[in-house]
Every structure is written in structure tokens, then in C-alpha cells.
Design a protein around this motif. Structure first.
Motif, PDB file in Angstrom:
ATOM      1  N   GLY A  28      -5.842   3.573   5.213  1.00 55.81           N
ATOM      2  CA  GLY A  28      -6.410   4.265   4.071  1.00 55.81           C
ATOM      3  C   GLY A  28      -6.820   5.694   4.389  1.00 55.81           C
ATOM      4  O   GLY A  28      -7.403   6.383   3.565  1.00 55.81           O
ATOM      5  N   ARG A  70       0.822  -1.209   0.000  1.00 54.40           N
ATOM      6  CA  ARG A  70       0.000   0.000   0.000  1.00 54.40           C
ATOM      7  C   ARG A  70       0.857   1.261   0.000  1.00 54.40           C
ATOM      8  O   ARG A  70       0.506   2.249  -0.648  1.00 54.40           O
ATOM      9  N   PRO A  92      -1.425   4.547   4.738  1.00 51.22           N
ATOM     10  CA  PRO A  92      -1.817   3.489   3.802  1.00 51.22           C
ATOM     11  C   PRO A  92      -2.525   2.290   4.423  1.00 51.22           C
ATOM     12  O   PRO A  92      -3.444   1.753   3.811  1.00 51.22           O
TER      13      PRO A  92
END
Length: 77
Positions: A54, A15, A51
Motif C-alpha cells: 500500500g 490490488r 499495491p
């Protein structure tokens, strides 16, 4: 068998890499802080993207979740 922490670290690494690539493609200069945060500058203000969760936040953006939502808001600038 892979334990939870190893899986979490592997996913987080992916991510982070994805976020760095996407932000760099938009012309920003992302900086990875530790292994849990990606920062970049937008109109003189630091924007933080986390990440694994999110989550993103920063002055000039409506806080939210997801790299796609972050990129969508950046496209409005």
C-alpha cells in the motif's frame, strides 16, 4: 487448501487491478512493473505505488500508505 504464497499472489493481483482502474479513472496512465509495482507520471515525475504494502512515493507527494490516500493527494492537483 490455499497456502500463504498463493493467497498473497491473489490479493496482490486484485490490488494491482484496483490501483490501475482507480488511477486510469483519474486520467493517469498507470504502468505495471513486474507484479509488485504500479508507476505513473505526475507533473513530469514518476510516482511509484506498491499495491501489496500500500506504499506510495514520488516527488510532489507526501509518501504514505493506501490507494485512498494516494487518490486523495492526487485530487489536490
Amino acid at each position: 487448501m490455499e497456502d500463504f504464497e498463493e493467497m498473497k499472489a491473489r490479493k496482490n493481483s486484485y490490488r494491482v487491478d484496483l490501483a490501475v482502474r482507480m488511477l486510469a479513472n483519474k486520467g493517469y496512465t498507470p504502468v505495471v512493473v513486474g507484479d509488485k509495482e504500479v508507476n505513473f507520471i505526475l507533473n513530469g515525475h514518476v510516482i511509484k505505488y506498491f499495491p501489496y504494502r500500500g506504499w506510495f512515493q514520488g516527488k510532489g507527494l507526501k509518501a504514505g500508505r493506501g490507494i485512498k490516500n494516494l487518490i486523495k493527494q492526487l485530487d489536490e492537483f
